[in-house]
Enzyme design. Structure first.
Site, PDB file in Angstrom:
ATOM      1  N   LYS A  61      12.629   6.146  30.679  1.00 46.06           N
ATOM      2  CA  LYS A  61      11.853   5.468  29.696  1.00 46.06           C
ATOM      3  C   LYS A  61      10.409   4.908  30.061  1.00 46.06           C
ATOM      4  O   LYS A  61       9.705   4.785  29.191  1.00 46.06           O
ATOM      5  CB  LYS A  61      12.700   4.110  29.208  1.00 46.06           C
ATOM      6  CG  LYS A  61      13.792   4.451  28.265  1.00 46.06           C
ATOM      7  CD  LYS A  61      13.519   4.846  26.942  1.00 46.06           C
ATOM      8  CE  LYS A  61      14.892   4.904  26.083  1.00 46.06           C
ATOM      9  NZ  LYS A  61      14.697   5.257  24.857  1.00 46.06           N
ATOM     10  N   SER A 311      19.752  11.167  32.552  1.00 47.00           N
ATOM     11  CA  SER A 311      18.697  10.199  31.782  1.00 47.00           C
ATOM     12  C   SER A 311      18.720   8.980  32.444  1.00 47.00           C
ATOM     13  O   SER A 311      17.394   8.432  32.348  1.00 47.00           O
ATOM     14  CB  SER A 311      18.751  10.320  30.471  1.00 47.00           C
ATOM     15  OG  SER A 311      19.802   9.676  29.909  1.00 47.00           O
TER      16      SER A 311
END
Length: 409
Positions: A61, A311
């Site tokens: 992110k 992720s």
């Protein structure tokens, strides 16, 4: 950076992602690519993990947040930024803002895991706890933006965010140029869209497979309808991909460039997280383990070499404990049984001897004597056992039946 305005297709192109990569140089880590021997054997071709769980803030992110905030005008930067998130996006915005000298406010749900709240504050954001679900938190953040003039930083529905996340795709091509399949988790779609743009522009032959949790799968009905569709119920442990509606901007890119979207169950997510921890020695959150879950569920359907994108690794320790227990059950490593004994001295010792003979480890044991269904001389025993897998579970149950015990569950 000057990206195309939302609504003009394509909203993000390869040059945008290459520009984002230059911008992120020295900010985001080029995360490691690790091989997985176990999955390689299952798939029958090389399988690699792209370890964004080892990125700064513990997830990808930071990439999109930094590119988005760096692209603000001086006036916009002076007004500050605001975001809403239960964890990963919050930390990405907080760190990106601190690096760029921009004031940040992050709204988080009241029940957000304490480690994620503490990390967001430590990165420099002012944290406001509001609402019990992300939709309520999101509404509060958007209201704050309207009242104060702060720029709202959406977690996935903006070209700058997508371009930043797409840098993961460029790194995959550099680190594994022979890749034939990339498997990536999908929530709102920003990461999958960015990777697809980057990879398909250079290697259109590479297959991109998106993965959603079955309890929060908004993309399959949206792709069928041809436009973003909201789903009413969200039920998954994978909070990083727990999104009820695709983003408008990433949806168009996913629809055009992602070859397939699959779903995985909670049991499959738990087993995948357990595999990452045991076999790869990697701490991965449920959303980050979703590509591994897809590989485990149908390994022969993937053409290799395969890159599975881990992720994120931000998982609350208490949730990790529950997930690992769930994963152990799903993998056949725990066995729960009820059976009845004659309530006499030595009966329990005899039972434990049978379990010891088949190498079953007793984790917990309970006696029930007051159930009206029991006879005068009967006792019900509840057992929680640690086993070595499904075959061992059957071996334990068979040994108990052979010894004359009535196994009820």
């Amino acid at each position: 950076m000057n990206f195309r305005a939302p609504g003009h297709f394509p909203p993000v192109i390869l040059d945008d992602i290459r520009g984002a990569q230059k911008m992120l140089s020295g900010v985001a880590r080029v995360t490691a690519m690790e091989g997985s021997r176990h999955l390689t054997e299952l798939v029958g071709a090389p399988v690699h993990f792209k370890c964004e769980n080892l990125q700064r803030t513990g997830s990808f992110k930071l990439r999109g947040a930094y590119v988005r905030i760096a692209g603000l005008s001086p006036v916009e930067r002076a007004a500050g930024v605001v975001a809403a998130s239960a964890g990963n996006h919050a930390q990405g915005v907080a760190l990106a803002s601190a690096l760029l000298g921009v004031r940040s406010t992050v709204f988080m749900p009241v029940g957000a895991p304490l480690p994620k709240v503490a990390a967001t504050r430590q990165y420099g954001a002012q944290v406001r706890l509001h609402g019990h679900v992300v939709d309520e938190t999101l509404a509060a953040a958007q209201e704050y933006a309207e009242e104060t003039g702060a720029v709202f930083i959406h977690p996935f529905d903006h070209p700058d965010i997508i371009a930043g996340q797409g840098t993961v795709g460029l790194e995959i091509l550099e680190q594994c140029p022979e890749v034939r399949t990339i498997v990536v988790g999908i929530g709102g779609g920003g990461l999958a869209a960015g990777i697809a743009v980057a990879v398909k522009a250079v290697r259109p032959d590479v297959r991109i497979v998106g993965v959603q949790a079955a309890g929060a799968a908004c993309y399959p009905p949206s792709l069928t309808a041809g436009h973003p569709v909201s789903i009413g119920s969200l039920n998954t442990m994978a909070d990083g991909i727990k999104v009820g509606r695709p983003g408008d901007v990433p949806f168009e890119l996913v629809k055009e460039l992602v070859d397939e979207v699959r779903t995985v169950s909670e049991d499959e997510l738990s087993s995948a997280l357990l595999l990452c921890l045991e076999r790869a020695k990697l701490v991965v959150e449920p959303a980050g383990a979703s590509p591994v879950a897809a590989l485990l569920s149908d390994p022969e359907s993937f053409r290799g070499p395969v890159v599975a994108l881990l992720s994120g690794g931000n998982v609350d320790p208490l949730l990790m404990q529950r997930i690992l227990t769930h994963g152990m059950v799903a993998a056949g490593r725990y066995l729960s049984l009820r059976l009845r004994l004659t309530d006499r001295p030595g009966a329990l010792a005899t039972l434990l001897a049978v379990l010891s003979a088949v190498d079953a480890n007793v984790l917990d044991i309970g006696h029930v004597r007051t159930d009206p269904r029991l006879g005068l001389t009967e006792v019900e025993v509840e057992l929680q056992l640690e086993t070595k897998g499904p075959d061992h579970c059957e071996e334990v149950s068979a040994a108990l039946r052979d010894a004359g015990y009535l196994v009820m569950s």
